[in-house]
Structure formats: C-alpha cells, structure tokens
Design an enzyme around this catalytic site. Sequence first.
Site, short mmCIF file in Angstrom:
data_model
loop_
_atom_site.label_atom_id
_atom_site.label_comp_id
_atom_site.label_asym_id
_atom_site.label_seq_id
_atom_site.Cartn_x
_atom_site.Cartn_y
_atom_site.Cartn_z
CE1 TYR A 197 -3.88 2.29 0.54
CE2 TYR A 197 -2.53 3.28 2.27
CZ TYR A 197 -3.64 3.31 1.45
OH TYR A 197 -4.51 4.37 1.52
CG ASP A 198 3.77 1.92 3.15
OD1 ASP A 198 4.42 1.11 2.48
OD2 ASP A 198 3.71 1.90 4.39
NE ARG A 213 -2.29 5.53 12.36
CZ ARG A 213 -1.26 4.95 12.97
NH1 ARG A 213 -0.60 5.58 13.96
NH2 ARG A 213 -0.87 3.74 12.62
CB SER A 218 -15.39 1.36 11.04
OG SER A 218 -14.15 0.94 10.55
CG ASN A 219 -12.01 -2.65 13.68
OD1 ASN A 219 -12.75 -2.92 12.74
ND2 ASN A 219 -10.84 -3.23 13.86
N GLY A 239 3.13 1.27 -2.89
CA GLY A 239 2.23 1.38 -4.04
C GLY A 239 1.81 2.82 -4.28
CE LYS A 240 -3.42 4.84 -2.30
NZ LYS A 240 -4.50 5.40 -3.12
P1 NAD Z 1 -12.59 2.19 0.29
O1 NAD Z 1 -11.96 0.85 0.44
O2 NAD Z 1 -13.92 2.41 0.93
O3 NAD Z 1 -12.76 2.57 -1.25
C1 NAD Z 1 -11.93 2.09 -2.26
C2 NAD Z 1 -12.80 1.81 -3.48
O4 NAD Z 1 -11.97 1.39 -4.57
C3 NAD Z 1 -13.81 0.67 -3.23
O5 NAD Z 1 -15.07 1.05 -3.73
C4 NAD Z 1 -13.22 -0.50 -4.00
O6 NAD Z 1 -14.20 -1.42 -4.42
C5 NAD Z 1 -12.54 0.23 -5.17
N1 NAD Z 1 -11.45 -0.55 -5.78
C6 NAD Z 1 -10.41 -1.14 -5.14
N2 NAD Z 1 -9.60 -1.74 -6.04
C7 NAD Z 1 -10.14 -1.51 -7.28
C8 NAD Z 1 -9.77 -1.87 -8.60
N3 NAD Z 1 -8.67 -2.61 -8.83
N4 NAD Z 1 -10.56 -1.46 -9.62
C9 NAD Z 1 -11.67 -0.73 -9.41
N5 NAD Z 1 -12.07 -0.36 -8.16
C10 NAD Z 1 -11.32 -0.75 -7.11
O7 NAD Z 1 -11.52 3.24 0.82
P2 NAD Z 1 -11.63 4.83 1.05
O8 NAD Z 1 -11.37 5.09 2.48
O9 NAD Z 1 -12.85 5.36 0.41
O10 NAD Z 1 -10.35 5.31 0.25
C11 NAD Z 1 -10.43 5.88 -1.04
C12 NAD Z 1 -9.05 6.33 -1.50
O11 NAD Z 1 -8.51 7.26 -0.58
C13 NAD Z 1 -8.04 5.18 -1.62
O12 NAD Z 1 -7.23 5.40 -2.74
C14 NAD Z 1 -7.22 5.32 -0.35
O13 NAD Z 1 -5.92 4.83 -0.53
C15 NAD Z 1 -7.25 6.82 -0.13
N6 NAD Z 1 -7.03 7.14 1.29
C16 NAD Z 1 -8.04 7.02 2.21
C17 NAD Z 1 -7.79 7.31 3.55
C18 NAD Z 1 -8.86 7.23 4.60
O14 NAD Z 1 -8.56 7.47 5.76
N7 NAD Z 1 -10.10 6.94 4.31
C19 NAD Z 1 -6.51 7.73 3.95
C20 NAD Z 1 -5.52 7.81 2.99
C21 NAD Z 1 -5.79 7.55 1.66
N1 UDP Z 2 -6.03 -0.12 15.68
C1 UDP Z 2 -6.44 -0.59 16.92
N2 UDP Z 2 -7.54 -1.39 16.98
C2 UDP Z 2 -8.26 -1.74 15.89
C3 UDP Z 2 -7.84 -1.26 14.62
C4 UDP Z 2 -6.71 -0.45 14.56
O1 UDP Z 2 -5.83 -0.30 17.95
O2 UDP Z 2 -9.26 -2.47 16.05
C5 UDP Z 2 -4.87 0.78 15.63
C6 UDP Z 2 -3.80 0.40 14.58
O3 UDP Z 2 -2.86 -0.49 15.12
C7 UDP Z 2 -3.20 1.78 14.29
C8 UDP Z 2 -4.36 2.74 14.47
O4 UDP Z 2 -5.34 2.04 15.23
O5 UDP Z 2 -2.21 2.08 15.26
C9 UDP Z 2 -4.98 3.18 13.14
O6 UDP Z 2 -5.27 2.03 12.40
P1 UDP Z 2 -6.05 2.08 11.01
O7 UDP Z 2 -6.01 0.69 10.46
O8 UDP Z 2 -7.37 2.72 11.20
O9 UDP Z 2 -5.20 3.09 10.12
P2 UDP Z 2 -3.64 3.22 9.77
O10 UDP Z 2 -2.83 2.37 10.69
O11 UDP Z 2 -3.54 2.78 8.36
O12 UDP Z 2 -3.37 4.65 9.98
#
Ligand code: NAD
Ligand code: UDP
Length: 312
Positions: A143-144, A209, A187-188, A146-147
């Site tokens: 993921y990281d 965070r 959400s968890n 990848g981004k």
């Molecule tokens: P999410 O998982 O709810 O949404 C991702 C969407 O992309 C889903 O609808 C999924 O079905 C679709 N998808 C995944 N792989 C695909 C593929 N190969 N082809 C077509 N569709 C595909 O996540 P989100 O929280 O809505 O995140 C959206 C974007 O924002 C992502 O790129 C994520 O990396 C970025 N982002 C989100 C957060 C956050 O905190 N929510 C933080 C950093 C970055």
């Molecule tokens: N985390 C936690 N309990 C959970 C899910 C996540 O304590 O049920 C912690 C996780 O280890 C991280 C932080 O919450 O330190 C944020 O996790 P999340 O997966 O939401 O996002 P990211 O780590 O990608 O920022």
Amino acid sequence: MRILVTGGAGFLGSHLIDRLMTAGHEVICLDNFYTGNKRNILQWLDNHNFELIRHDITEPIRLEVDQIYHLACPASPVHYQYNPVKTVKTNVMGTLNMLGLAKRVKARFFLASTSEVYGDPDVHPQSEEYRGNVNPIGLRACYDEGKRIAETLAFDYYRQNKVDIRVVRIFNTYGPRMLENDGRVVSNFIVQALQGKPLTVYGDGSQTRSFCYASDLIEGFIRLMNSDYVGPVNIGNPGEYTILQLAEAVRDMINPNAEIIHEPLPSDDPRRRRPDITKAKTLLDWEPTVPLAEGLKLTVEDFRKRMGNAPI
Ligand code: NAD
Ligand code: UDP
C-alpha cells in the site's frame, strides 16, 4: 463537466460523488466492488447524470471525460493486505491506466495518495517536504510503496506528457458509510461498542493518529482539484489523539461499560501521525471544521441505523 470517479462506490468516493452530483456534474462511477458497495451510490442510480461501470482499473478502459478523481484502492490494512499483489497492481497498473486515459483525453487527473507515504515518520508533524520512512519489504509496503510509485507516475506523466495532475495526501479519515467490516480503527471501535464487545486496542494504545471527518476532506478535494496547485498537499485534521484516547471517547459515547482490551501491535504500525496543513491553509484556504466529538456522533448515528441497533 463529465467527471470520472474511480473507487466511487467506496467510502470516500461515494461522498465525493454526492458533492459532484449535487453541483450538477455528469458523473461516471467506476468500481470493481472489492470494498465498495452499491448501497453507497443507490440514490444516484436512476439519475440521468449518473453512470455506473463495474470495471477493474488494472485493465485499460476508454472513456471521454474532463476530470478524473482516482480513488480506487482498498484503504484499510485488513483489505489491502488480504491480496497484497493485487494491491500493488491496483496502485501501479491501475494508476498507469488512469493516467494513460487522462493523457489521451486531456483530462485533469487527481490522485488520492496517503499519509502512509511518510511511513513511520521520524519528523513530526509531517509536512509535504518530508520524504518518509517506509519499509519497502514490510506488510504495509504493498500500500505505502504502491502509493509512492503512484505519485511518481503522476509526476512523470506531468513532466513528460503534460498531464494536468493534482496530488492529495489524505490523513486518516472517518465518517458515515465505512463498512462494518472495514477493519480501520474508528469503525472497529464503533461496531464493537454497539455490539457490546470489548474494544480492541492494538499495542498499548500510545500510538497516535489525527482523524479528519469525511465532509471536511471532500471540501479539500474539491478545492485542490479546482486550484492551480499541483501538490502534493496534505489534507487532514491536525487534532492528534492516542488510540487509547479514541477508544475511551467511543466507549464513553456509546457504552461506558464496554471493556477495552489490548491485542498485539501489527508490524510497522506508525508510532505517530499528524498533518502539517500549512499548504492547504495558505494555498487552498482550507482547514477542517468538524471536531472529533461531533464527527464521531454523526458516524455512530449512521452505524446505528445500518446495524439496526437500539441506543444502549
Ligand atoms: P474504500 O476501500 O472504501 O474505497 C476504495 C474503493 O476502490 C472501493 O469502492 C473499491 O471497491 C474500489 N477498488 C479497489 N480496487 C479496485 C480496482 N482494482 N478497480 C476498481 N475499483 C477498485 O476506501 P476509502 O477510504 O474510500 O479510500 C479511497 C481512496 O482514498 C483510496 O485510494 C485510499 O488509498 C485513499 N485514502 C483514504 C484514507 C482514509 O482514511 N479513508 C486515507 C488515505 C488515503
Ligand atoms: N487499531 C487498533 N484497533 C483496531 C484497529 C486499529 O488499535 O481495532 C490501531 C492500529 O494499530 C493503528 C491505528 O489504530 O495504530 C490506526 O489504524 P487504522 O487501520 O485505522 O489506520 P492506519 O494504521 O492505516 O493509519
């Protein structure tokens, strides 16, 4: 304008689509429904300005659009680590395909990047100049890294092919429509508290965070997309909390008797994270407006409705 939103059936994509549709644009939502859900875009399915395409972005597609918001990629560690090779393909081949499309039709291209590009940061708070501390072979690398390569691709298409790009680095964002099994922390904790289960804090809960409410983030997206600044720009809420503080806040809001338990900390879990949003403030006149307590309340209400829970 005709606007393509990849990942439009997901959490953030669907909130963005609400904004774009309400503003009167034509919107094409492209999603493979890996973590997305039709329920999120149900309200637009019959609208003549809206089109839904089930498509995987790792395959090329030909469309005619003016702007592309590229969000498709699973964002929760649980989902992006389920099939890490696929996550890399989505970020590399998927982003390449979408940039190719932008180049062909001369569309403005917006990349949803992430604070994860900073890895486990040794600079705090994180400004856009910080180059990060990422483990290239760890569990989060699909993921990281990848981004990071998605950002590289965007900037190379910008320099080499004059594609008009915008790059946002999103910090942890939460809000209504997160999946019940999303796996991210907000959400968890909400689902656990609503179900009367213990809240699972990973490690001792001292990691931090900074949580941004979805509507604030989307406002930042729109401002960046319609500005002249290419980016990258941090968009997030600088209010920083330990994970234990978050657990306590959710517990107190939903069920003060809920237990908080500790589980092992996943590897490479960043110790702390907080955005420096000076650029967003000065260049986009943007800053978050929804405090954590208020955003959590709105999110809890949404989960209660979906889960059919009576207030505890
Ligand atoms: P999410 O998982 O709810 O949404 C991702 C969407 O992309 C889903 O609808 C999924 O079905 C679709 N998808 C995944 N792989 C695909 C593929 N190969 N082809 C077509 N569709 C595909 O996540 P989100 O929280 O809505 O995140 C959206 C974007 O924002 C992502 O790129 C994520 O990396 C970025 N982002 C989100 C957060 C956050 O905190 N929510 C933080 C950093 C970055
Ligand atoms: N985390 C936690 N309990 C959970 C899910 C996540 O304590 O049920 C912690 C996780 O280890 C991280 C932080 O919450 O330190 C944020 O996790 P999340 O997966 O939401 O996002 P990211 O780590 O990608 O920022």
